[in-house]
Design a protein around this motif. Structure first.
Motif, PDB file in Angstrom:
ATOM      1  N   UNK A 135       0.953  -1.051   0.185  1.00  0.00           N
ATOM      2  CA  UNK A 135       0.039  -0.026  -0.176  1.00  0.00           C
ATOM      3  C   UNK A 135       0.734   1.372   0.090  1.00  0.00           C
ATOM      4  N   UNK A 136       0.577   2.195  -0.654  1.00  0.00           N
ATOM      5  CA  UNK A 136       1.197   3.381  -0.738  1.00  0.00           C
ATOM      6  C   UNK A 136       0.057   4.452  -0.719  1.00  0.00           C
ATOM      7  N   UNK A 137       0.484   5.754  -0.208  1.00  0.00           N
ATOM      8  CA  UNK A 137      -0.216   7.086  -0.077  1.00  0.00           C
ATOM      9  C   UNK A 137       0.645   8.080  -0.178  1.00  0.00           C
ATOM     10  N   UNK A 138       0.635   9.036  -1.128  1.00  0.00           N
ATOM     11  CA  UNK A 138       1.416  10.199  -0.912  1.00  0.00           C
ATOM     12  C   UNK A 138       0.504  11.308  -0.870  1.00  0.00           C
ATOM     13  N   UNK A 157      -5.230   6.510  -1.593  1.00  0.00           N
ATOM     14  CA  UNK A 157      -4.290   5.001  -1.461  1.00  0.00           C
ATOM     15  C   UNK A 157      -4.427   4.039  -2.322  1.00  0.00           C
ATOM     16  N   UNK A 158      -3.282   3.355  -2.712  1.00  0.00           N
ATOM     17  CA  UNK A 158      -3.252   2.604  -4.066  1.00  0.00           C
ATOM     18  C   UNK A 158      -2.245   1.265  -3.650  1.00  0.00           C
ATOM     19  N   UNK A 159      -2.153   0.473  -4.524  1.00  0.00           N
ATOM     20  CA  UNK A 159      -1.103  -0.609  -4.155  1.00  0.00           C
ATOM     21  C   UNK A 159      -0.220  -0.378  -5.360  1.00  0.00           C
ATOM     22  N   UNK A 166       2.512  -1.628 -12.395  1.00  0.00           N
ATOM     23  CA  UNK A 166       1.579  -0.611 -12.575  1.00  0.00           C
ATOM     24  C   UNK A 166       0.913  -0.457 -11.123  1.00  0.00           C
ATOM     25  N   UNK A 167       0.554   0.615 -10.784  1.00  0.00           N
ATOM     26  CA  UNK A 167      -0.059   1.150  -9.608  1.00  0.00           C
ATOM     27  C   UNK A 167      -1.578   0.787  -9.821  1.00  0.00           C
ATOM     28  N   UNK A 168      -2.209   0.314  -8.732  1.00  0.00           N
ATOM     29  CA  UNK A 168      -3.642   0.048  -8.794  1.00  0.00           C
ATOM     30  C   UNK A 168      -4.303   0.817  -7.658  1.00  0.00           C
ATOM     31  N   UNK A 169      -5.509   1.522  -8.154  1.00  0.00           N
ATOM     32  CA  UNK A 169      -6.311   2.014  -7.121  1.00  0.00           C
ATOM     33  C   UNK A 169      -7.594   1.155  -6.940  1.00  0.00           C
ATOM     34  N   UNK A 170      -7.615   0.303  -5.891  1.00  0.00           N
ATOM     35  CA  UNK A 170      -8.663  -0.466  -5.627  1.00  0.00           C
ATOM     36  C   UNK A 170     -10.186   0.186  -5.872  1.00  0.00           C
TER      37      UNK A 170
END
Length: 102
Positions: A38-41, A63-65, A74-78
């Motif tokens: 998980x990441x959140x900038x 928040x994204x993975x 690739x980043x994923x926004x659930x």
């Protein structure tokens, strides 16, 4: 469709407990099954253009993975993925989301 499941909400943050829980669960499955984190900038209007925290970065503030250790990951926004699942209908399944994460 019940009022507390708003698949067409334009905000990057879900406003319903059901959608928030489903997005968290999908993100956790992606993290566990596809070696993601998980990441959140946090969005910062004073951040330099091009930085992770600049408001023009489409990933800042949500928040994204992501798989930071893999090239071309690739980043994923659930939340967005779940909204797409609802919009695509019967031909699109949760396994399709998981299969799209390499």
């Amino acid at each position: 469709m019940p009022a507390d499941f708003d698949a067409d909400l334009d905000s990057p943050f879900p406003n319903s407990p059901f959608l928030a829980g489903a997005a968290w669960y999908l993100g956790q499955v992606i993290c566990r099954q596809r070696d993601s984190v998980w990441l959140h900038w946090a969005e910062d209007p004073a951040a330099e253009p091009g930085s992770h925290h600049h408001p023009d970065n489409p990933w800042s503030g949500i928040p994204f993975t992501h798989q930071p250790h893999r090239r071309k990951a690739q980043a994923i926004d659930p939340t967005t993925e779940l909204r797409g699942l609802v919009r695509h209908g019967d031909g699109y399944h949760l396994r399709d989301i998981l299969d799209s994460v390499h």
